[in-house]
Design an enzyme around this catalytic site. Structure first.
Site, PDB file in Angstrom:
ATOM      1  CE1 TYR A 154      22.908  -2.331 -64.073  1.00 46.00           C
ATOM      2  CE2 TYR A 154      24.540  -3.253 -65.578  1.00 46.00           C
ATOM      3  CZ  TYR A 154      24.196  -2.369 -64.562  1.00 46.00           C
ATOM      4  OH  TYR A 154      25.146  -1.523 -64.040  1.00 46.00           O
TER       5      TYR A 154
HETATM    6  N1  NAD Z   1      30.507  -1.710 -59.785  1.00 44.82           N
HETATM    7  C1  NAD Z   1      30.562  -1.782 -61.102  1.00 44.82           C
HETATM    8  O1  NAD Z   1      31.426  -2.449 -61.697  1.00 44.82           O
HETATM    9  C2  NAD Z   1      29.570  -1.003 -61.941  1.00 44.82           C
HETATM   10  C3  NAD Z   1      29.712  -1.031 -63.327  1.00 44.82           C
HETATM   11  C4  NAD Z   1      28.813  -0.316 -64.110  1.00 44.82           C
HETATM   12  C5  NAD Z   1      27.797   0.413 -63.513  1.00 44.82           C
HETATM   13  N2  NAD Z   1      27.657   0.396 -62.154  1.00 44.82           N
HETATM   14  C6  NAD Z   1      26.559   1.179 -61.576  1.00 44.82           C
HETATM   15  O2  NAD Z   1      27.096   2.033 -60.586  1.00 44.82           O
HETATM   16  C7  NAD Z   1      26.182   2.193 -59.505  1.00 44.82           C
HETATM   17  C8  NAD Z   1      26.859   1.833 -58.208  1.00 44.82           C
HETATM   18  O3  NAD Z   1      27.283   0.474 -58.271  1.00 44.82           O
HETATM   19  P1  NAD Z   1      27.876  -0.317 -57.040  1.00 44.82           P
HETATM   20  O4  NAD Z   1      28.870  -1.265 -57.574  1.00 44.82           O
HETATM   21  O5  NAD Z   1      28.246   0.627 -55.973  1.00 44.82           O
HETATM   22  O6  NAD Z   1      26.574  -1.144 -56.599  1.00 44.82           O
HETATM   23  P2  NAD Z   1      26.040  -1.526 -55.144  1.00 44.82           P
HETATM   24  O7  NAD Z   1      24.982  -2.551 -55.353  1.00 44.82           O
HETATM   25  O8  NAD Z   1      27.185  -1.873 -54.250  1.00 44.82           O
HETATM   26  O9  NAD Z   1      25.407  -0.177 -54.624  1.00 44.82           O
HETATM   27  C9  NAD Z   1      24.124   0.261 -54.945  1.00 44.82           C
HETATM   28  C10 NAD Z   1      23.434   0.694 -53.650  1.00 44.82           C
HETATM   29  O10 NAD Z   1      22.132   1.139 -54.012  1.00 44.82           O
HETATM   30  C11 NAD Z   1      21.200   0.674 -53.058  1.00 44.82           C
HETATM   31  N3  NAD Z   1      19.918   0.484 -53.754  1.00 44.82           N
HETATM   32  C12 NAD Z   1      19.639  -0.416 -54.726  1.00 44.82           C
HETATM   33  N4  NAD Z   1      18.370  -0.267 -55.133  1.00 44.82           N
HETATM   34  C13 NAD Z   1      17.850   0.743 -54.397  1.00 44.82           C
HETATM   35  C14 NAD Z   1      16.562   1.363 -54.342  1.00 44.82           C
HETATM   36  N5  NAD Z   1      15.597   0.969 -55.165  1.00 44.82           N
HETATM   37  N6  NAD Z   1      16.379   2.381 -53.472  1.00 44.82           N
HETATM   38  C15 NAD Z   1      17.371   2.791 -52.641  1.00 44.82           C
HETATM   39  N7  NAD Z   1      18.593   2.228 -52.640  1.00 44.82           N
HETATM   40  C16 NAD Z   1      18.821   1.218 -53.502  1.00 44.82           C
HETATM   41  C17 NAD Z   1      21.745  -0.633 -52.528  1.00 44.82           C
HETATM   42  O11 NAD Z   1      21.305  -0.916 -51.206  1.00 44.82           O
HETATM   43  C18 NAD Z   1      23.256  -0.429 -52.632  1.00 44.82           C
HETATM   44  O12 NAD Z   1      23.803  -0.058 -51.376  1.00 44.82           O
HETATM   45  C19 NAD Z   1      24.978   1.325 -59.844  1.00 44.82           C
HETATM   46  O13 NAD Z   1      23.981   2.147 -60.414  1.00 44.82           O
HETATM   47  C20 NAD Z   1      25.513   0.343 -60.866  1.00 44.82           C
HETATM   48  O14 NAD Z   1      24.521  -0.114 -61.742  1.00 44.82           O
HETATM   49  C21 NAD Z   1      28.531  -0.289 -61.347  1.00 44.82           C
END
Ligand code: NAD
Length: 337
Positions: A154
């Protein structure tokens, strides 16, 4: 002036909250999300349904890997700015299904970068993670420190997107900001993340797993603070420094309009204190199941958020007890009705 924003991942936790505040400000937002089944799709659909109540929002359900569809959608919408938040998230699942991360985060992000380059958007902003700091032990984590010791696929895919984005910013003069998020929590949160699992277990009277025997620290960031920071960063467009001179403490690249910014609370909270705050809000005691450290996990994360503050004048500061109370309230409302 920025008016049209393409956000990927609007059915997701962060994308949903970001779309909400941009719509409230009068932006036109196009959401692009593949509704993957990594966690409860019903929750994702509920988020989109809420956003669709605003006439400024429209949504496309498609995968990032579907390059033709993404290109067509982006060409028709012609965004001023792209905020790319869709991706395969989750540290633990990346041990089980590493390929999903390469597909969504590496190939998917490349497709987004290509669209941004072709359309010459004014600013491309993309989600990376505090996990890129990997085995770094010097805390708080600062953007200008080296981050070369990723511990999971990741984190490695997110670091790869930082490198790819730097190259595109340099080659095509594409202004790009990468966010490093630190453990985001709050209403409409992700069921795969610890805060959600804890509340779930406490309310159901089930034991909850506490890793590393409770010696875990996280810089918990309240989601509304996080998206406020993203909103402000949209207007902070990186510029290629004229003679390679970068101001002290800025992560701006000397050769590209490219910057990395931590978004965190700059507060290191012990996991057990977070659990106690949930107990207080829920009015119930947790049954604690102490476990060893999980593979790929890190004992602590802690953000230096001074660059964010310098760039935007803003600093996330919701106290975790307050944030937890709001989260538990939402949880009860959503799941117990
Ligand atoms: N939430 C956290 O604590 C956190 C921390 C560090 C980084 N992030 C990053 O921030 C971003 C948003 O995180 P989040 O918590 O909202 O995650 P989340 O999983 O709730 O949202 C990601 C969205 O992307 C969509 N998705 C995933 N793969 C896809 C693909 N191949 N094509 C199209 N859509 C796709 C999913 O359906 C989902 O709705 C992500 O990139 C995550 O890695 C989040």
């Amino acid at each position: 002036m920025t008016r049209k924003v393409l956000i990927t991942g609007t059915a997701g936790f962060v994308g949903f909250h970001l779309a909400r505040i941009l719509l409230a400000e009068g932006f036109t937002v196009l959401g692009y999300d593949g509704m993957t089944d990594y966690y409860d799709v019903a929750l994702k659909r509920r988020r989109h349904t809420m956003l669709l109540q605003n006439p400024g929002f429209s949504a496309v359900e498609a995968m990032l890997e579907d390059r033709e569809r993404l290109d067509k959608v982006a060409d028709e919408f012609r965004p001023d700015v792209i905020v790319h938040l869709a991706g395969q998230a989750g540290v633990r699942y990346s041990l089980e299904n590493p390929r999903a991360y390469l597909d969504a985060n590496v190939i998917g992000t490349f497709n987004v970068m290509e669209a941004a380059r072709r359309l010459e958007v004014g600013h491309l902003l993309m989600a990376s993670t505090s996990s890129v700091y990997g085995a770094n032990t010097e805390m708080p984590f600062v953007e200008t420190e080296k981050a070369d010791t990723q511990l999971t696929i990741y984190a490695a895919t997110k670091k790869a997107t930082e490198s790819m984005a730097h190259a595109y910013a340099h080659l095509w003069n594409l202004p790009t900001t990468m966010f490093r998020f630190f453990t985001v929590y709050g209403p409409w949160g992700r069921p795969d993340m610890a805060p959600h699992k804890f509340v779930d277990a406490i309310l159901a009277g089930r034991p909850l797993d506490i890793y590393n025997h409770g010696e875990m620290y996280r810089d918990f960031t309240y989601v509304e603070d996080l998206v406020r920071a993203i909103r402000l960063l949209i207007d902070v467009v990186p510029e290629r420094p004229e003679n390679g001179e970068v101001p002290e403490g800025d992560s701006l690249s000397p050769v590209a309009p490219y910057r990395v910014v931590n978004i965190g609370n700059s507060d290191k909270v012990k996991l057990l204190d977070f659990v106690e705050a949930i107990e207080e809000s829920a009015g119930r005691k947790a049954i604690r199941n102490y476990m060893d450290m999980q593979m790929g996990d890190v004992p602590a994360t802690w953000a230096d958020a001074s660059l964010l503050e310098r760039l935007t004048g803003y600093r996330p500061q919701t106290d975790f007890r307050q944030g937890v109370a709001r989260f538990v309230e939402w949880y009860r409302d959503y799941f117990e009705k």
